[in-house]
Design a protein around this motif. Sequence first.
Motif, mmCIF file in Angstrom:
data_model
loop_
_atom_site.group_PDB
_atom_site.id
_atom_site.type_symbol
_atom_site.label_atom_id
_atom_site.label_comp_id
_atom_site.label_asym_id
_atom_site.label_seq_id
_atom_site.Cartn_x
_atom_site.Cartn_y
_atom_site.Cartn_z
ATOM 1 N N ALA A 122 -69.798 0.461 -5.239
ATOM 2 C CA ALA A 122 -70.352 -0.591 -4.389
ATOM 3 C C ALA A 122 -71.856 -0.661 -4.561
ATOM 4 O O ALA A 122 -72.444 -1.725 -4.599
ATOM 5 N N GLU A 123 -72.483 0.491 -4.718
ATOM 6 C CA GLU A 123 -73.926 0.539 -4.867
ATOM 7 C C GLU A 123 -74.383 -0.127 -6.155
ATOM 8 O O GLU A 123 -75.401 -0.789 -6.207
ATOM 9 N N ALA A 124 -73.576 0.077 -7.177
ATOM 10 C CA ALA A 124 -73.959 -0.466 -8.479
ATOM 11 C C ALA A 124 -73.409 -1.868 -8.691
ATOM 12 O O ALA A 124 -73.619 -2.459 -9.725
ATOM 13 N N PHE A 171 -82.675 8.494 -9.105
ATOM 14 C CA PHE A 171 -81.399 9.219 -8.955
ATOM 15 C C PHE A 171 -80.968 9.171 -7.493
ATOM 16 O O PHE A 171 -81.652 9.706 -6.625
ATOM 17 N N ASP A 172 -79.823 8.547 -7.234
ATOM 18 C CA ASP A 172 -79.332 8.383 -5.863
ATOM 19 C C ASP A 172 -78.268 9.410 -5.502
ATOM 20 O O ASP A 172 -77.529 9.882 -6.373
ATOM 21 N N ASP A 173 -78.173 9.692 -4.218
ATOM 22 C CA ASP A 173 -77.034 10.396 -3.590
ATOM 23 C C ASP A 173 -77.093 11.920 -3.653
ATOM 24 O O ASP A 173 -76.169 12.581 -3.188
ATOM 25 N N GLY A 174 -78.148 12.506 -4.235
ATOM 26 C CA GLY A 174 -78.270 13.955 -4.250
ATOM 27 C C GLY A 174 -78.927 14.452 -2.978
ATOM 28 O O GLY A 174 -79.095 13.687 -2.026
ATOM 29 N N LEU A 177 -86.083 8.222 0.498
ATOM 30 C CA LEU A 177 -84.982 8.250 1.476
ATOM 31 C C LEU A 177 -83.856 7.288 1.090
ATOM 32 O O LEU A 177 -84.114 6.160 0.671
ATOM 33 N N HIS A 178 -82.616 7.760 1.281
ATOM 34 C CA HIS A 178 -81.471 6.904 0.952
ATOM 35 C C HIS A 178 -80.516 6.773 2.140
ATOM 36 O O HIS A 178 -79.539 6.057 2.058
ATOM 37 N N THR A 179 -80.779 7.419 3.202
ATOM 38 C CA THR A 179 -80.024 7.571 4.472
ATOM 39 C C THR A 179 -79.470 8.997 4.579
ATOM 40 O O THR A 179 -79.343 9.692 3.576
ATOM 41 N N SER A 236 -76.352 9.810 6.131
ATOM 42 C CA SER A 236 -74.888 9.911 5.993
ATOM 43 C C SER A 236 -74.311 9.156 4.797
ATOM 44 O O SER A 236 -73.209 9.466 4.346
ATOM 45 N N HIS A 237 -75.007 8.159 4.304
ATOM 46 C CA HIS A 237 -74.494 7.242 3.283
ATOM 47 C C HIS A 237 -73.211 6.545 3.714
ATOM 48 O O HIS A 237 -72.402 6.106 2.891
ATOM 49 N N LEU A 238 -73.004 6.420 5.025
ATOM 50 C CA LEU A 238 -71.846 5.670 5.524
ATOM 51 C C LEU A 238 -72.269 4.214 5.733
ATOM 52 O O LEU A 238 -73.352 3.960 6.243
HETATM 53 ZN ZN ZN Z 1 -76.066 5.734 -2.853
#
Ligand code: ZN
Length: 291
Positions: free
Chosen positions: A63-65, A90-93, A139-141, A143-145
């Motif tokens: 969804a992100e991409a 780099f996301d999500d780490g 910052l990316h959040t 929870s990533h929800l």
């Molecule tokens: Zn992400």
Amino acid sequence: MKRKKNSNAANKGMTMFFVVLTCLFAFVAGVKTMQYFSARQTPETTETQTAPDKTDAETIETAEAAAPATTAAPASETASGGDKVVYLTFDDGPTDNTKNIMNVLEAQGVRGTFFVIHSHDGCEEQIREIHERGHCIALHTYSHLYSIYRSEKTYFDDLGKISDLVYNATGTRSMLLRFPGGSSNTISRKYCDGIMTTLTKEVTKRGYTYFDWNVDSGDAAKVHVPADKIVRNSTAAIGEKNEVILLMHDAVAKTTTVDALPEIIAAYRAAGYRFDVLSSDSFVWHHTVLN
Ligand code: ZN
């Protein structure tokens, strides 16, 4: 005279009959021809609409991409004066893969920008290490929800948590962010109509700079994308864009992203690009907000 008149009338009647018959025949033949062509076109149309296969496990990243760079519009562009720059993001780490990414980057003398989440308990240590090794933490959040898009409050509550976590880990209050799914995501509409329009304005008002991407490595298209495909996707912009914000993912499964990095860096270097980290003063790329 009378007979001739009758004969003429009979001839006229016959002529009309054949004209009507011919028209009817032509009409039926025409309809049949149209049906034939429309039947032939149907499978082609269906084929072009076939979506690539995805698994549930990939839903978040895919969804992100999902927003292609081609639908993007620049919100602001720093006058570069011919300067060619690549921002590796780099996301999500952080994850167990973060060290591998940093090792490759550092071997090439390159710094990256990591849009982090609360990926697991104890991730503060890794975030501190990324920061101490000279890379940029953004910052990316927490929870990533996608449910954080339910309201302005739920979004900023979540953002506040990752902001505090990063501050505690690094001693620095990051004002750089990336929305899960990017600012162009439409998944948020499921939770709140118009929320991205509100949030993109509100984060800016609160002093944040948000970043989307104008090149997608495609490493989230499925679990294991071959490294050579990631290289091809990532370097397609060479010669077309002077400033590149490249989307990649820091996930345990993304080993081919790490494998692809040296070739991506070498290709950009050979084309005269330099590498930098994102900042409040750097080049910015915003997608078109769709919700
Ligand atoms: Zn992400």
